[in-house]
Design a protein around this motif. Sequence first.
Motif, PDB file in Angstrom:
ATOM      1  N   ALA A 273       0.665  -1.053  -0.161  1.00 35.44           N
ATOM      2  CA  ALA A 273      -0.217  -0.381   0.086  1.00 35.44           C
ATOM      3  C   ALA A 273       0.765   1.441  -0.481  1.00 35.44           C
ATOM      4  CB  ALA A 273      -1.023   0.180   1.345  1.00 35.44           C
ATOM      5  N   ARG A 274       0.679   2.119  -0.596  1.00 31.85           N
ATOM      6  CA  ARG A 274       1.266   3.393  -1.140  1.00 31.85           C
ATOM      7  C   ARG A 274       0.476   4.792  -1.273  1.00 31.85           C
ATOM      8  NH1 ARG A 274       6.378   3.751  -4.281  1.00 31.85           N
ATOM      9  NH2 ARG A 274       7.498   0.895  -3.817  1.00 31.85           N
ATOM     10  N   ARG A 275       1.219   5.547  -0.883  1.00 28.63           N
ATOM     11  CA  ARG A 275       0.412   7.098  -0.597  1.00 28.63           C
ATOM     12  C   ARG A 275       0.565   6.824  -2.360  1.00 28.63           C
ATOM     13  NH1 ARG A 275       3.070  11.695   2.807  1.00 28.63           N
ATOM     14  NH2 ARG A 275       1.924  12.804   1.129  1.00 28.63           N
ATOM     15  N   PRO A 276      -0.756   7.898  -2.959  1.00 29.06           N
ATOM     16  CA  PRO A 276      -0.954   8.024  -4.687  1.00 29.06           C
ATOM     17  C   PRO A 276       0.435   9.113  -4.711  1.00 29.06           C
ATOM     18  CG  PRO A 276      -3.171   8.358  -3.384  1.00 29.06           C
ATOM     19  CD  PRO A 276      -1.626   8.057  -1.989  1.00 29.06           C
ATOM     20  N   ASP A 277       1.279   9.769  -4.305  1.00 36.11           N
ATOM     21  CA  ASP A 277       1.794  10.818  -4.069  1.00 36.11           C
ATOM     22  C   ASP A 277       3.304  10.150  -4.333  1.00 36.11           C
ATOM     23  OD1 ASP A 277       1.478  10.801  -1.751  1.00 36.11           O
ATOM     24  OD2 ASP A 277       2.600  12.839  -1.355  1.00 36.11           O
ATOM     25  N   ARG A 278       3.048   9.171  -3.303  1.00 35.46           N
ATOM     26  CA  ARG A 278       4.121   8.320  -3.656  1.00 35.46           C
ATOM     27  C   ARG A 278       4.615   7.315  -5.096  1.00 35.46           C
ATOM     28  NH1 ARG A 278       4.688   6.836   2.605  1.00 35.46           N
ATOM     29  NH2 ARG A 278       6.185   9.124   3.494  1.00 35.46           N
ATOM     30  N   LEU A 279       3.638   7.034  -4.950  1.00 36.10           N
ATOM     31  CA  LEU A 279       3.827   6.121  -6.133  1.00 36.10           C
ATOM     32  C   LEU A 279       3.307   6.834  -7.790  1.00 36.10           C
ATOM     33  CD1 LEU A 279       3.079   3.332  -7.187  1.00 36.10           C
ATOM     34  CD2 LEU A 279       0.549   3.990  -7.424  1.00 36.10           C
ATOM     35  N   ALA A 280       3.249   8.499  -7.635  1.00 34.89           N
ATOM     36  CA  ALA A 280       3.209   9.449  -8.903  1.00 34.89           C
ATOM     37  C   ALA A 280       5.207  10.188  -9.261  1.00 34.89           C
ATOM     38  CB  ALA A 280       3.081  10.085  -8.679  1.00 34.89           C
ATOM     39  N   ARG A 281       5.322   9.347  -7.842  1.00 37.70           N
ATOM     40  CA  ARG A 281       7.087  10.342  -8.166  1.00 37.70           C
ATOM     41  C   ARG A 281       7.902   8.813  -8.082  1.00 37.70           C
ATOM     42  NH1 ARG A 281       6.183  13.001  -3.392  1.00 37.70           N
ATOM     43  NH2 ARG A 281       6.367  11.577  -1.948  1.00 37.70           N
ATOM     44  N   THR A 282       7.345   7.478  -8.012  1.00 41.90           N
ATOM     45  CA  THR A 282       8.424   5.919  -8.333  1.00 41.90           C
ATOM     46  C   THR A 282       8.112   5.592  -9.852  1.00 41.90           C
ATOM     47  OG1 THR A 282       7.642   5.164  -6.248  1.00 41.90           O
ATOM     48  CG2 THR A 282       8.000   3.764  -7.839  1.00 41.90           C
ATOM     49  N   ILE A 283       6.623   5.935 -10.294  1.00 39.28           N
ATOM     50  CA  ILE A 283       6.592   5.747 -11.756  1.00 39.28           C
ATOM     51  C   ILE A 283       7.189   6.634 -12.725  1.00 39.28           C
ATOM     52  CG2 ILE A 283       4.542   6.298 -13.397  1.00 39.28           C
ATOM     53  CD1 ILE A 283       2.462   4.911 -11.534  1.00 39.28           C
ATOM     54  N   ALA A 284       7.769   8.181 -12.232  1.00 41.96           N
ATOM     55  CA  ALA A 284       7.965   9.661 -12.685  1.00 41.96           C
ATOM     56  C   ALA A 284       9.583   9.053 -13.208  1.00 41.96           C
ATOM     57  CB  ALA A 284       7.750  10.614 -12.680  1.00 41.96           C
ATOM     58  N   LYS A 285      10.708   8.254 -11.334  1.00 41.38           N
ATOM     59  CA  LYS A 285      12.184   7.658 -11.777  1.00 41.38           C
ATOM     60  C   LYS A 285      11.760   6.151 -12.781  1.00 41.38           C
ATOM     61  CE  LYS A 285      14.910   5.806  -8.296  1.00 41.38           C
ATOM     62  NZ  LYS A 285      14.874   5.260  -7.143  1.00 41.38           N
ATOM     63  N   LYS A 286      10.960   5.084 -12.866  1.00 41.74           N
ATOM     64  CA  LYS A 286      10.625   4.389 -13.894  1.00 41.74           C
ATOM     65  C   LYS A 286      10.773   5.344 -15.233  1.00 41.74           C
ATOM     66  CE  LYS A 286       9.300   0.942 -10.796  1.00 41.74           C
ATOM     67  NZ  LYS A 286       8.813  -0.188 -10.495  1.00 41.74           N
ATOM     68  N   LEU A 287       9.843   5.762 -15.359  1.00 38.54           N
ATOM     69  CA  LEU A 287       9.412   6.508 -16.802  1.00 38.54           C
ATOM     70  C   LEU A 287      11.140   6.877 -17.746  1.00 38.54           C
ATOM     71  CD1 LEU A 287       6.038   7.748 -16.566  1.00 38.54           C
ATOM     72  CD2 LEU A 287       6.923   5.580 -17.619  1.00 38.54           C
ATOM     73  N   ARG A 288      11.702   7.473 -16.300  1.00 42.97           N
ATOM     74  CA  ARG A 288      12.781   8.445 -16.801  1.00 42.97           C
ATOM     75  C   ARG A 288      13.706   7.324 -17.057  1.00 42.97           C
ATOM     76  NH1 ARG A 288      11.437  12.010 -12.751  1.00 42.97           N
ATOM     77  NH2 ARG A 288      12.488  10.904 -10.929  1.00 42.97           N
ATOM     78  N   ARG A 289      13.930   6.419 -15.939  1.00 35.52           N
ATOM     79  CA  ARG A 289      15.507   4.766 -17.124  1.00 35.52           C
ATOM     80  C   ARG A 289      14.264   4.967 -18.141  1.00 35.52           C
ATOM     81  NH1 ARG A 289      15.094   2.242 -11.060  1.00 35.52           N
ATOM     82  NH2 ARG A 289      12.904   1.305 -12.249  1.00 35.52           N
ATOM     83  N   PHE A 290      13.749   4.908 -18.810  1.00 32.52           N
ATOM     84  CA  PHE A 290      13.420   4.037 -20.155  1.00 32.52           C
ATOM     85  C   PHE A 290      13.516   5.477 -21.146  1.00 32.52           C
ATOM     86  CE2 PHE A 290       9.249   2.250 -18.268  1.00 32.52           C
ATOM     87  CZ  PHE A 290       9.752   1.435 -17.692  1.00 32.52           C
ATOM     88  N   ARG A 291      14.261   6.048 -20.741  1.00 32.74           N
ATOM     89  CA  ARG A 291      14.485   6.971 -21.625  1.00 32.74           C
ATOM     90  C   ARG A 291      15.507   6.603 -22.759  1.00 32.74           C
ATOM     91  NH1 ARG A 291      14.708  12.628 -18.491  1.00 32.74           N
ATOM     92  NH2 ARG A 291      13.102  13.051 -18.215  1.00 32.74           N
ATOM     93  N   THR A 292      16.819   6.075 -21.851  1.00 32.52           N
ATOM     94  CA  THR A 292      17.211   5.519 -22.852  1.00 32.52           C
ATOM     95  C   THR A 292      17.665   4.501 -23.757  1.00 32.52           C
ATOM     96  OG1 THR A 292      18.281   4.142 -21.171  1.00 32.52           O
ATOM     97  CG2 THR A 292      19.608   6.006 -21.371  1.00 32.52           C
ATOM     98  N   SER A 293      16.189   3.926 -23.298  1.00 27.78           N
ATOM     99  CA  SER A 293      15.692   2.383 -24.358  1.00 27.78           C
ATOM    100  C   SER A 293      14.646   2.967 -25.036  1.00 27.78           C
ATOM    101  CB  SER A 293      14.796   1.714 -23.443  1.00 27.78           C
ATOM    102  OG  SER A 293      15.853   1.199 -22.981  1.00 27.78           O
ATOM    103  N   HIS A 294      14.527   4.171 -25.763  1.00 23.73           N
ATOM    104  CA  HIS A 294      13.657   5.298 -26.647  1.00 23.73           C
ATOM    105  C   HIS A 294      12.095   4.837 -26.214  1.00 23.73           C
ATOM    106  CE1 HIS A 294      16.738   6.950 -28.963  1.00 23.73           C
ATOM    107  NE2 HIS A 294      17.803   5.472 -28.808  1.00 23.73           N
ATOM    108  N   ILE A 295      11.694   4.274 -25.090  1.00 27.93           N
ATOM    109  CA  ILE A 295      11.062   4.301 -24.949  1.00 27.93           C
ATOM    110  C   ILE A 295       9.755   5.631 -24.582  1.00 27.93           C
ATOM    111  CG2 ILE A 295       8.568   3.307 -23.710  1.00 27.93           C
ATOM    112  CD1 ILE A 295      10.887   1.050 -22.680  1.00 27.93           C
ATOM    113  N   ASP A 296       8.760   5.675 -25.287  1.00 29.16           N
ATOM    114  CA  ASP A 296       7.659   6.915 -24.849  1.00 29.16           C
ATOM    115  C   ASP A 296       6.641   6.486 -25.214  1.00 29.16           C
ATOM    116  OD1 ASP A 296       7.213   6.112 -28.639  1.00 29.16           O
ATOM    117  OD2 ASP A 296       7.709   8.308 -28.921  1.00 29.16           O
ATOM    118  N   GLN A 297       5.861   5.859 -24.924  1.00 27.86           N
ATOM    119  CA  GLN A 297       4.898   5.870 -25.156  1.00 27.86           C
ATOM    120  C   GLN A 297       4.486   4.255 -23.752  1.00 27.86           C
ATOM    121  OE1 GLN A 297       2.411   4.344 -28.549  1.00 27.86           O
ATOM    122  NE2 GLN A 297       3.546   5.446 -29.868  1.00 27.86           N
TER     123      GLN A 297
END
Length: 90
Positions: free
Chosen positions: A14-38
């Motif tokens: 169970a997580r707070r939604p604001d922390r979950l949003a930051r976790t998702i944003a962090k994971k998406l930043r890691r995708f940049r080097t793989s050229h994932i854009d969707q």
Amino acid sequence: METRQSASAGGGAARRPDRLARTIAKKLRRFRTSHIDQVILLNQAGKNNHQHICESLELFAREVKPEIPRRPEHQAWKAGVMSGAIQLER
């Protein structure tokens, strides 16, 4: 702030939604080097009601989307792939 279950982004804790949003944003930043854009947001699974889904989309738009800049170099790479000028490994 209300907590909710999240199995996909946080390992089931169970997580707070604001922390979950930051976790998702962090994971998406890691995708940049793989050229994932969707990404696919699957927030209609489980026991989410309409209000929770709307809150989730609003939170994503407010907290996560601004972390995903439109980068001209990525757009140029994508155009090259789509035109066939850049061949991807198979």
